[in-house]
Design an enzyme around this catalytic site. Structure first.
Site, short mmCIF file in Angstrom:
data_model
loop_
_atom_site.label_atom_id
_atom_site.label_comp_id
_atom_site.label_asym_id
_atom_site.label_seq_id
_atom_site.Cartn_x
_atom_site.Cartn_y
_atom_site.Cartn_z
N LYS A 123 0.82 -1.22 0.00
CA LYS A 123 0.00 0.00 0.00
C LYS A 123 0.84 1.25 0.00
O LYS A 123 0.44 2.27 -0.56
CB LYS A 123 -0.99 0.00 1.17
CG LYS A 123 -2.05 -1.06 0.98
CD LYS A 123 -3.41 -0.69 1.54
CE LYS A 123 -4.42 -1.72 1.06
NZ LYS A 123 -5.72 -1.61 1.66
N LYS A 140 -10.77 -4.36 -3.89
CA LYS A 140 -11.79 -3.34 -4.16
C LYS A 140 -11.20 -1.96 -4.30
O LYS A 140 -11.84 -1.06 -4.82
CB LYS A 140 -12.86 -3.36 -3.07
CG LYS A 140 -12.36 -3.14 -1.64
CD LYS A 140 -13.56 -3.09 -0.69
CE LYS A 140 -13.42 -4.03 0.47
NZ LYS A 140 -12.38 -3.64 1.44
N LYS A 197 -3.79 -9.77 -5.99
CA LYS A 197 -5.10 -10.22 -5.50
C LYS A 197 -6.20 -9.28 -5.99
O LYS A 197 -5.93 -8.08 -6.23
CB LYS A 197 -5.11 -10.34 -3.97
CG LYS A 197 -5.19 -9.04 -3.23
CD LYS A 197 -5.67 -9.23 -1.78
CE LYS A 197 -5.92 -7.86 -1.16
NZ LYS A 197 -6.67 -7.85 0.05
P1 ATP Z 1 -8.54 -3.16 0.10
O1 ATP Z 1 -8.57 -3.40 -1.36
O2 ATP Z 1 -9.19 -1.89 0.50
O3 ATP Z 1 -7.21 -3.39 0.70
P2 ATP Z 1 -9.62 -5.74 0.39
O4 ATP Z 1 -10.46 -5.94 -0.82
O5 ATP Z 1 -8.32 -6.42 0.46
O6 ATP Z 1 -9.47 -4.21 0.72
P3 ATP Z 1 -10.53 -6.13 3.09
O7 ATP Z 1 -11.66 -5.36 3.57
O8 ATP Z 1 -9.19 -5.69 3.52
O9 ATP Z 1 -10.57 -6.22 1.51
O10 ATP Z 1 -10.72 -7.65 3.40
C1 ATP Z 1 -11.91 -8.23 3.80
C2 ATP Z 1 -11.80 -9.72 3.78
O11 ATP Z 1 -11.80 -10.18 2.43
C3 ATP Z 1 -10.51 -10.26 4.40
O12 ATP Z 1 -10.81 -11.41 5.15
C4 ATP Z 1 -9.66 -10.59 3.23
O13 ATP Z 1 -8.78 -11.65 3.53
C5 ATP Z 1 -10.69 -11.03 2.22
N1 ATP Z 1 -10.21 -10.79 0.87
C6 ATP Z 1 -9.92 -9.59 0.32
N2 ATP Z 1 -9.51 -9.73 -0.95
C7 ATP Z 1 -9.55 -11.07 -1.21
C8 ATP Z 1 -9.24 -11.85 -2.36
N3 ATP Z 1 -8.83 -11.30 -3.47
N4 ATP Z 1 -9.38 -13.20 -2.27
C9 ATP Z 1 -9.82 -13.76 -1.15
N5 ATP Z 1 -10.12 -13.08 -0.03
C10 ATP Z 1 -10.00 -11.76 -0.05
#
Ligand code: ATP
Ligand code: LTN
Length: 336
Positions: free
Chosen positions: A120, A205, A202
Site C-alpha cells: 500500500k 476493491k 489479488k
Molecule cells: P482493500 O482493497 O481496500 O485493501 P480488500 O479488498 O483487500 O481491501 P478487506 O476489507 O481488507 O478487503 O478484506 C476483507 C476480507 O476479504 C478479508 O478477510 C480478506 O482476507 C478477504 N479478501 C480480500 N480480498 C480477497 C481476495 N482477493 N481473495 C480472497 N479473499 C480476499
C-alpha cells in the site's frame, strides 16, 4: 443430579471488513461466504472496519455511503443481527483505546515486515501515513477485545493475524491470561481470488481498474463483460497450472461458486475454448450474486431500521469489549 439441559457455550468468532470500496467477489469467496456459514456453529461478531478504511484517503460522502452499504450487505448475506453481533467499528471507542495500549507492546521491526504495508505504501507514495503502518495493531485490538477462538479471513490477512497472536502471547506472558490467542480460519477454496486484469495481484476493491474486480453489487451485464475481458493466455485449454495464472483463477472462481473441484471443471470444458468458459464463469457468478444484490437494495432503502440495527449492534459489542478493555487497563497499572 446432572442438568441435562446444560449446553456447552458456542466458541466465539470475530472478523471485520473495510468499507474502502465496493465489496468484491474476492471478499465474498475469501471471507463473507464463510461468515454466513459459521453463524449456526459459532457465536459470531462481525464489524465494518471503517477506521481501517481511512488509512487510504477517502471522500467523506462516499465513505459514509460505503459504510451503510457494507453494513447492509452483511445483513443481505443472511447474517442475523439478533443471533450475532454486527456493528460499525468506529462506534465502539474501545478499539482505538486498546490499539494505543497494544502499540506500546508491538515492535517497530515486526511491523516493518508487513507485506500489505509495503504494497500500500508503494501504491500511495504521497500518503504513507502512520495509521497505514500501525494498521495491524488496530486490527489486533479489534480481535483481542472480543476474545475469539477463530478469525475467518482470506489468505492475504494471515500475516496480520500472526501479529495479533504475537501481541496476545506477549501480553499474556507479562500479565497472565488476559487475551485468548486466536486461530486463523481460512477457507479451502476461494481464499485468494486474483485480479481479472493481472492475475499476479489479488482482486482488491481499491484497485483503480474496475475491470480487475467484480463487485458483489455489479449488474449481470457488467459481470459477464468483465469476465469476457479477463486476462488469460494464448493457448485455449482450460487447465489449472502455475504457468496459466489467469485461467487458474477463473477455474478457482467457477469451482467456488458451483461447488465443483478443479478436475471436474477441467473435464466440463475439455475441448471447449476460453469464450465458452468465460461466459459460463460470468453466468455462474452473476446467478450467485443476484439474490444478494436484490436483498441489499431492499435493506438499504430503510435507513431508520438500518440505524436501529447498527446502534443496537454497537451497544452489544461495547458490553463485551468493555470487559476486556478494563481488564487490560487494570493489568497495565492505570487507575480505574
Ligand atoms: P482493500 O482493497 O481496500 O485493501 P480488500 O479488498 O483487500 O481491501 P478487506 O476489507 O481488507 O478487503 O478484506 C476483507 C476480507 O476479504 C478479508 O478477510 C480478506 O482476507 C478477504 N479478501 C480480500 N480480498 C480477497 C481476495 N482477493 N481473495 C480472497 N479473499 C480476499
Ligand atoms: N485488515 C482486515 C480487515 C480487518 C479485520 C479486522 C479482519 C480489520 N480488523 C479484525 C479480521 C479481524 C482485512 O481483512 N483486510
Amino acid at each position: 443430579m446432572c442438568n441435562t439441559n446444560e449446553t456447552t457455550p458456542k466458541q466465539r468468532v470475530l472478523s471485520c471488513i473495510q468499507p474502502s470500496g465496493l465489496l468484491t467477489l474476492g471478499n465474498y469467496l475469501g471471507a463473507l461466504k464463510n461468515w454466513t456459514q459459521m453463524q449456526s456453529q459459532f457465536d459470531c461478531t462481525f464489524a465494518v472496519a471503517d477506521l481501517h478504511a481511512i488509512t487510504v484517503r477517502q471522500e467523506p460522502a462516499k465513505l459514509r455511503s460505503q459504510i451503510y452499504s457494507t453494513f447492509a450487505l452483511l445483513l443481505a448475506l443472511g447474517i442475523d443481527p439478533e443471533q450475532n453481533t454486527v456493528f460499525i467499528q468506529s462506534q465502539v471507542p474501545y478499539h482505538t483505546a486498546l490499539s494505543w495500549v497494544l502499540s506500546c507492546y508491538t515492535q517497530f521491526g515486526e511491523m516493518s515486515r508487513m507485506t500489505q504495508f509495503k504494497d500500500k505504501s508503494a501504491k500511495h507514495p504521497d500518503n504513507i501515513n502512520v495509521g497505514l503502518f500501525s494498521y495491524p495493531v488496530l486490527m489486533a485490538a479489534d480481535i483481542l477485545l472480543y476474545q475469539p477462538a477463530f478469525v475467518p479471513v482470506g489468505a492475504d490477512q494471515k500475516q496480520h493475524l500472526e501479529i495479533a497472536r504475537d501481541i496476545a502471547l506477549r501480553f499474556n506472558h507479562l500479565y497472565g491470561d488476559v487475551f485468548t490467542v486466536p486461530e486463523a480460519y481460512i477457507p479451502k477454496t476461494g481464499a485468494r481470488i486474483m485480479s481479472l486484469q493481472d492475475p499476479a495481484k489479488k482482486m482488491s476493491k481499491s484497485d483503480d481498474n474496475a475491470n480487475s474486480w467484480i463487485a458483489i453489487l455489479d449488474s449481470k451485464d457488467d459481470i459477464i463483460r468483465k469476465f469476457k475481458r479477463a486476462v488469460t493466455d494464448s493457448d485455449s485449454c482450460v487447465r489449472m497450472s502455475p504457468d496459466k495464472p489467469g485461467v487458474s483463477n477463473l477455474i478457482t472462481i467457477y469451482g467456488a461458486v458451483t461447488g465443483k473441484t478443479a478436475d471436474e471443471v477441467e473435464r466440463e470444458f475439455e475441448g471447449k475454448g476460453y469464450g465458452d468458459f468465460k461466459l459460463a464463469v460470468g453466468e455462474a457468478v452473476a446467478d450467485t450474486l443476484a439474490p444478494i444484490k436484490q436483498r441489499h437494495d431492499e435493506i438499504i432503502k430503510d435507513k431508520k431500521e438500518l440505524e436501529r440495527l447498527y446502534k443496537a449492534g454497537a451497544e452489544k459489542a461495547s458490553r463485551t469489549a468493555a470487559k476486556t478493555y478494563f481488564k487490560v487497563m487494570k493489568k497495565v497499572g492505570f487507575v480505574l
